[in-house]
Design a protein around this motif. Structure first.
Motif, PDB file in Angstrom:
ATOM      1  N   ASN A 162      15.627  14.424   0.761  1.00  0.00           N
ATOM      2  CA  ASN A 162      16.666  14.959   1.644  1.00  0.00           C
ATOM      3  C   ASN A 162      17.761  13.972   2.048  1.00  0.00           C
ATOM      4  O   ASN A 162      18.834  14.386   2.460  1.00  0.00           O
ATOM      5  CB  ASN A 162      16.024  15.616   2.885  1.00  0.00           C
ATOM      6  N   TYR A 163      17.477  12.686   1.954  1.00  0.00           N
ATOM      7  CA  TYR A 163      18.509  11.655   2.127  1.00  0.00           C
ATOM      8  C   TYR A 163      18.340  10.702   0.949  1.00  0.00           C
ATOM      9  O   TYR A 163      17.860   9.576   1.123  1.00  0.00           O
ATOM     10  CB  TYR A 163      18.316  10.894   3.438  1.00  0.00           C
ATOM     11  N   ARG A 291      15.602  18.371   7.554  1.00  0.00           N
ATOM     12  CA  ARG A 291      15.611  17.028   8.138  1.00  0.00           C
ATOM     13  C   ARG A 291      14.273  16.828   8.829  1.00  0.00           C
ATOM     14  O   ARG A 291      13.795  17.744   9.514  1.00  0.00           O
ATOM     15  CB  ARG A 291      16.732  16.874   9.174  1.00  0.00           C
ATOM     16  N   CYS A 292      13.697  15.642   8.664  1.00  0.00           N
ATOM     17  CA  CYS A 292      12.419  15.392   9.333  1.00  0.00           C
ATOM     18  C   CYS A 292      12.578  15.572  10.829  1.00  0.00           C
ATOM     19  O   CYS A 292      11.665  16.013  11.518  1.00  0.00           O
ATOM     20  CB  CYS A 292      11.916  13.994   9.012  1.00  0.00           C
ATOM     21  N   THR A 293      13.769  15.207  11.330  1.00  0.00           N
ATOM     22  CA  THR A 293      14.015  15.244  12.769  1.00  0.00           C
ATOM     23  C   THR A 293      14.602  16.570  13.248  1.00  0.00           C
ATOM     24  O   THR A 293      15.076  16.643  14.378  1.00  0.00           O
ATOM     25  CB  THR A 293      15.004  14.125  13.143  1.00  0.00           C
ATOM     26  N   ARG A 445      17.630  10.625  14.012  1.00  0.00           N
ATOM     27  CA  ARG A 445      17.200   9.248  13.723  1.00  0.00           C
ATOM     28  C   ARG A 445      18.186   8.208  14.248  1.00  0.00           C
ATOM     29  O   ARG A 445      17.796   7.172  14.754  1.00  0.00           O
ATOM     30  CB  ARG A 445      17.028   9.104  12.214  1.00  0.00           C
TER      31      ARG A 445
HETATM   32  O1  G3H Z   1      14.932  13.621   7.361  1.00  0.00           O
HETATM   33  C1  G3H Z   1      14.697  12.650   8.039  1.00  0.00           C
HETATM   34  C2  G3H Z   1      15.747  11.720   8.424  1.00  0.00           C
HETATM   35  O2  G3H Z   1      15.187  10.483   8.808  1.00  0.00           O
HETATM   36  C3  G3H Z   1      16.564  12.327   9.520  1.00  0.00           C
HETATM   37  O3  G3H Z   1      17.715  11.614   9.751  1.00  0.00           O
HETATM   38  O4  G3H Z   1      18.134  12.523  12.032  1.00  0.00           O
HETATM   39  O5  G3H Z   1      19.887  11.261  10.814  1.00  0.00           O
HETATM   40  O6  G3H Z   1      19.246  13.546  10.070  1.00  0.00           O
HETATM   41  P1  G3H Z   1      18.797  12.271  10.725  1.00  0.00           P
END
Ligand code: G3H
Ligand code: NAP
Length: 484
Positions: A162-163, A291-293, A445
């Motif tokens: 995803n990143y 996104r994990c977050t 994040r």
């Molecule tokens: O998908 C996981 C990432 O660490 C999330 O990063 O909160 O900047 O989208 P982000």
């Protein structure tokens, strides 16, 4: 770095400073999640090639560890410059390969260049310390410990889809800056973006062998890499199941694991609902929730639940849905299996009595933004990570109930609390089992120099620029025994 047939590029892998085709003769086709066509092929490399990459890394690292921090910073800053030069090309690759909208793909590239530059600066300003022996009872002034940080050796960096650029560079930059060599295993869906990023590093002139890009399915080469005796540390970002599997395989090497999440957005009865809605929408639905977050459940006080749900519905229905090329917020998920999984969670919740407020519509792997109200703890959606644009609302009658449900999760990445009562916010934040709690903001994040971590099933160890530099080095103590 590529060959072309029928307009589809085949990407080579990067070994000891050269782009080469694997002796396996096998490649993996990369399908675009929204174009639904093959956009490239990557090499499925062999175990012998993994061995060669690790051998080259070990050789190159010895000399690299002796180079000055200023020299290392020079290469990293050059890498950042090259990434910026390639900004549009890389953003387009990210968009095509993982379906992230163009604007966000561009932001990812620029953010990565900034992260690399900050990492170089941060490492330049990290210093060791000295300790006098006589500060311990019975100790003597004649002993002086000099404590400095030294590299670990060869770091295995495994990144998720995803990143594909940012989360890879967040491992590679601190590893290199700290004097290590790197074996970079990108997510297969993300490997072309990873290759472009390595192309930028190659253009920066990084000495050969210090980084290798090893492509191939995690199910084929993952265990071999993780168990390899030539690896000295593993930095992994991905799903919890994969992380747990990897942790069982890896022995006697330090691990940093950044895994899945089920971040709650807790909305108290005194919250500024307009602001909470803005944050929840952006938190839950950006990049289709991949996104994990992402905010993955809302725990709202029953007295404001109707109002919150109405406001959320209104905003969700305004979200753009469609192609990443049109900068849509809601884009097709990474593949059909991901969409099937999300649909399964929605179906289970609906069968058990959840109310569809909006959405629950699907075209192949495009899931429309969905809001489900009256979700209960008996439903899978209350606990499982969808990694899709589906948000469950769980109504609660007290802060205590919100905290209890928040903490009953197997995950503990982040949480958001929306309230005007700052004392309450701190008291709840102290009780929530997660790496980070955001007060009146979405879970996220960045900024990238903040420590970033998950607890329980969300991970082990800490990322964030300074913390990554620390985790990729160890302390080395030299004791001076003064004789007169
Ligand atoms: O998908 C996981 C990432 O660490 C999330 O990063 O909160 O900047 O989208 P982000
Ligand atoms: P994934 O399926 O777990 O894959 C992550 C990486 O692990 C990929 O490079 C994958 O390679 C590799 N892999 C698979 N099996 C392996 C094995 N046996 N040994 C070593 N490596 C192996 O995760 P994903 O689908 O790419 O990403 C989504 C998940 O990552 C979500 O759960 C999300 O929450 C989590 N995530 C967490 C964070 C965080 O910082 N906490 C950030 C982003 C994502 P292949 O692609 O070749 O299988």
């Amino acid at each position: 770095m590529t060959t072309k047939s029928k307009n589809v590029s085949t990407y080579k892998f990067y070994l000891n400073g050269k782009w080469i085709e694997s002796e396996s003769g096998r490649t993996i086709e990369i399908q675009s999640p929204y174009l639904h066509e093959t956009i490239g092929r990557v090499q499925a490399i062999t175990r012998d090639e993994v061995d060669e990459a690790i051998y080259s890394a070990r050789q190159a690292q010895k000399e690299w560890a002796q180079t000055s921090l200023q020299d290392r910073a020079h290469y990293l800053n050059k890498w950042a410059d090259e990434l910026v030069n390639m900004e549009y090309e890389i953003a387009e690759t990210i968009m095509k390969e993982v379906g992230k909208n163009f604007k966000d793909a561009q932001k990812e590239t620029v953010r990565t260049a900034e992260l690399i530059r900050y990492t170089a600066e941060e490492a330049l300003h990290m210093h060791g310390k000295s300790m006098a022996g006589d500060s311990f009872p019975g100790g003597s002034k004649t002993k002086l410990a000099i404590v400095k940080r030294v590299p670990l050796g060869v770091i295995l960096a495994i990144s998720p889809f995803n990143y594909p650029v940012n989360l890879a560079a967040a491992k590679i930059a601190p590893a290199l800056m700290a004097g290590n060599a790197v074996i970079f295993k990108p997510a297969t869906q993300g490997a072309i973006s990873g290759a472009k990023m390595i192309e930028a590093l190659d253009k920066a002139g990084l000495p050969k062998g210090l980084i290798s890009l090893v492509t191939g399915r995690g199910s084929e080469i993952g265990d071999y890499l993780v168990e390899h005796p030539g690896i000295n540390m593993i930095s992994f970002t991905g799903g919890t199941n994969t992380g747990v599997h990897l942790a069982k395989k890896a022995t006697m090497v330090p691990l940093v694991l950044e895994l899945g999440g089920k971040d709650p957005g807790i909305v108290r009865e005194d919250a500024d609902l307009q602001e909470a809605v803005k944050q929840i929408i952006s938190g839950a639905y950006s990049y289709s929730g991949q996104r994990c977050t992402a905010i993955k459940r809302v725990l709202v006080h029953e007295s404001v639940a109707n109002q919150l749900v109405a406001l959320l519905k209104e905003e969700i229905e305004k979200l753009s849905v469609g192609s990443p090329e049109q900068d849509s917020v809601i884009v097709p998920l990474i593949d059909d299996a991901a969409a099937d999984f999300v649909q399964g969670l929605v179906d289970d919740a609906v069968e058990k009595g959840a109310v569809v407020v909006t959405g629950n519509k699907r075209k192949q792997n495009l899931i429309y933004p969905t809001l489900l109200d009256h979700v209960t703890t008996e439903m899978r959606l209350a606990w499982e990570e969808p990694f899709g644009p589906v948000l469950p609302v769980i109504r609660v009658s007290s802060d205590e109930e919100a905290v209890r449900i928040a903490n009953e999760s197997e995950f503990g990445l982040q949480a958001s609390i929306f309230t005007k009562d700052i004392d309450k916010a701190f008291s709840l934040a102290n009780r929530i089992e997660s790496g980070t709690v955001q007060i009146n903001g979405r879970t996220e994040r960045g900024p990238d120099h903040f420590p970033f971590l998950g607890v329980k099933g969300s991970g082990m160890g800490v990322q964030g620029i300074h913390k990554s530099l620390e985790s990729m080095t160890r302390e080395k103590v030299t004791v001076l025994n003064i004789t007169n």
